[in-house]
Design a protein around this motif. Structure first.
Motif, PDB file in Angstrom:
ATOM      1  N   UNK A  81       0.779  -1.150  -0.038  1.00 40.98           N
ATOM      2  CA  UNK A  81      -0.021  -0.076   0.170  1.00 40.98           C
ATOM      3  C   UNK A  81       0.737   1.172   0.079  1.00 40.98           C
ATOM      4  N   UNK A  82       1.891   1.323   0.795  1.00 41.43           N
ATOM      5  CA  UNK A  82       2.916   2.451   0.883  1.00 41.43           C
ATOM      6  C   UNK A  82       3.592   2.724  -0.550  1.00 41.43           C
ATOM      7  N   UNK A  83       3.992   1.358  -1.074  1.00 43.98           N
ATOM      8  CA  UNK A  83       4.705   1.621  -2.364  1.00 43.98           C
ATOM      9  C   UNK A  83       3.754   2.232  -3.339  1.00 43.98           C
ATOM     10  N   UNK A  84       2.363   1.608  -3.544  1.00 46.89           N
ATOM     11  CA  UNK A  84       1.613   2.073  -4.282  1.00 46.89           C
ATOM     12  C   UNK A  84       1.279   3.598  -4.026  1.00 46.89           C
ATOM     13  N   UNK A  85       0.980   4.154  -3.001  1.00 44.90           N
ATOM     14  CA  UNK A  85       0.636   5.344  -2.721  1.00 44.90           C
ATOM     15  C   UNK A  85       1.861   6.412  -3.013  1.00 44.90           C
ATOM     16  N   UNK A  86       3.144   5.791  -2.681  1.00 46.99           N
ATOM     17  CA  UNK A  86       4.271   6.745  -3.232  1.00 46.99           C
ATOM     18  C   UNK A  86       4.545   6.607  -4.802  1.00 46.99           C
ATOM     19  N   UNK A  87       3.983   5.658  -5.360  1.00 49.39           N
ATOM     20  CA  UNK A  87       4.159   5.604  -6.922  1.00 49.39           C
ATOM     21  C   UNK A  87       3.086   6.735  -7.418  1.00 49.39           C
ATOM     22  N   UNK A  88       2.078   6.688  -7.051  1.00 49.67           N
ATOM     23  CA  UNK A  88       0.882   7.569  -7.361  1.00 49.67           C
ATOM     24  C   UNK A  88       1.409   8.956  -7.116  1.00 49.67           C
ATOM     25  N   UNK A  89       2.333   9.311  -6.305  1.00 54.26           N
ATOM     26  CA  UNK A  89       2.783  10.900  -6.191  1.00 54.26           C
ATOM     27  C   UNK A  89       4.159  10.961  -6.543  1.00 54.26           C
ATOM     28  N   UNK A  90       4.528  10.066  -7.479  1.00 57.66           N
ATOM     29  CA  UNK A  90       6.014  10.331  -7.973  1.00 57.66           C
ATOM     30  C   UNK A  90       5.950  11.174  -9.278  1.00 57.66           C
ATOM     31  N   UNK A  91       7.132  12.220  -9.229  1.00 59.16           N
ATOM     32  CA  UNK A  91       7.082  13.278 -10.088  1.00 59.16           C
ATOM     33  C   UNK A  91       8.122  12.955 -11.120  1.00 59.16           C
ATOM     34  N   UNK A  92       8.936  11.891 -10.984  1.00 60.22           N
ATOM     35  CA  UNK A  92       9.946  11.530 -12.047  1.00 60.22           C
ATOM     36  C   UNK A  92      10.173   9.950 -12.024  1.00 60.22           C
ATOM     37  N   UNK A  93      10.675   9.677 -13.071  1.00 63.28           N
ATOM     38  CA  UNK A  93      10.912   8.265 -13.428  1.00 63.28           C
ATOM     39  C   UNK A  93      11.706   7.425 -12.310  1.00 63.28           C
ATOM     40  N   UNK A  94      12.634   8.293 -11.951  1.00 60.84           N
ATOM     41  CA  UNK A  94      13.641   7.489 -10.979  1.00 60.84           C
ATOM     42  C   UNK A  94      12.879   7.147  -9.525  1.00 60.84           C
ATOM     43  N   UNK A  95      12.131   8.213  -9.120  1.00 59.79           N
ATOM     44  CA  UNK A  95      11.194   8.010  -7.768  1.00 59.79           C
ATOM     45  C   UNK A  95      10.266   6.881  -8.194  1.00 59.79           C
ATOM     46  N   UNK A  96       9.797   6.861  -9.414  1.00 59.39           N
ATOM     47  CA  UNK A  96       8.934   5.743  -9.684  1.00 59.39           C
ATOM     48  C   UNK A  96       9.108   4.361  -9.505  1.00 59.39           C
ATOM     49  N   UNK A  97      10.570   4.403  -9.999  1.00 56.07           N
ATOM     50  CA  UNK A  97      11.446   3.139 -10.244  1.00 56.07           C
ATOM     51  C   UNK A  97      11.448   2.771  -8.564  1.00 56.07           C
ATOM     52  N   UNK A  98      12.098   3.321  -7.680  1.00 55.80           N
ATOM     53  CA  UNK A  98      12.333   3.307  -6.474  1.00 55.80           C
ATOM     54  C   UNK A  98      11.049   2.535  -5.665  1.00 55.80           C
ATOM     55  N   UNK A  99      10.176   3.576  -5.944  1.00 55.92           N
ATOM     56  CA  UNK A  99       8.791   3.105  -5.113  1.00 55.92           C
ATOM     57  C   UNK A  99       8.142   1.727  -5.834  1.00 55.92           C
ATOM     58  N   UNK A 100       8.414   1.441  -7.264  1.00 55.72           N
ATOM     59  CA  UNK A 100       8.226   0.292  -7.468  1.00 55.72           C
ATOM     60  C   UNK A 100       8.783  -1.062  -6.870  1.00 55.72           C
TER      61      UNK A 100
END
Length: 195
Positions: free
Chosen positions: A71-90
């Motif tokens: 759930x935490x990872x999903x929430x952080x993915x949804x608020x990611x503003x760049x691809x690097x943050x999105x990869x880390x949250x995934x």
């Protein structure tokens, strides 16, 4: 069953949204391969440790922690503003996902008699089969009519239901004395699967 549905839905719902997310983050669609691969890779790396963790800390705690991490990872993915943050949250999301399926199966195997095991596994597998069918349709619908981040936020209410059900109904199996973690083997396996 709720956790299996959530995990299988997440794997397929993102695929149809890749071009939209790439455009929103200002990257080429091919760069989104890292977002898809990071989740799968973290699943592969962390699945082997899930059985040991369940024996050591208890199935309910590990399963609930896995859902919470997802759930935490999903929430952080949804608020990611760049691809690097999105990869880390995934990767974080994959850590949670890696614990859900194996620990859930451990609980089923320890709860039901061998004569009832196939029926119990089939009952739990059905929601896991529905997720991949709904994923592409839901992903396409979301990116056409809503913001792409909703693809990740869909997991939050489903996960909260799973968390509630886990604390309410899931037995807490654990070993009184679990064997020590094979750190050398885990590092060798993790590094080789990553390479």
């Amino acid at each position: 069953a709720v956790a299996f549905f959530m995990e299988s839905l997440d794997i397929t719902i993102l695929n149809t949204a890749v071009p939209t997310i790439a455009q929103a983050l200002g990257v080429m669609p091919l760069s989104m391969k890292a977002v898809l691969a990071s989740y799968t890779l973290s699943l592969a790396v962390f699945i082997p440790i899930s059985g040991w963790m369940a024996d050591r800390f208890g199935t309910r705690k590990v399963f609930a922690s896995a859902i919470g991490t997802f759930i935490l990872g999903s929430m952080l993915c949804g608020i990611s503003t760049n691809i690097h943050a999105l990869v880390a949250c995934r990767v974080l999301q994959g850590c949670g996902g890696a614990m859900m399926l194996p620990v859930g199966r451990i609980v089923i195997a320890r709860t039901f008699a061998k004569s009832e095991l196939i029926r119990a596994m089939s009952f739990v597998a059905i929601p896991g089969l529905i997720g991949p069918m709904l994923g592409p349709v839901a992903g396409g619908f979301i990116v056409d009519y809503f913001h792409w981040s909703l693809i990740f936020f869909v997991n939050i209410p489903i996960g909260l239901i799973g968390l509630f059900m886990a604390y309410r109904h899931l037995p807490n199996y654990h070993l009184d004395k679990s064997p020590p973690l094979d750190i050398k083997g885990l590092l060798m396996f993790s590094s080789s699967i990553t390479l």
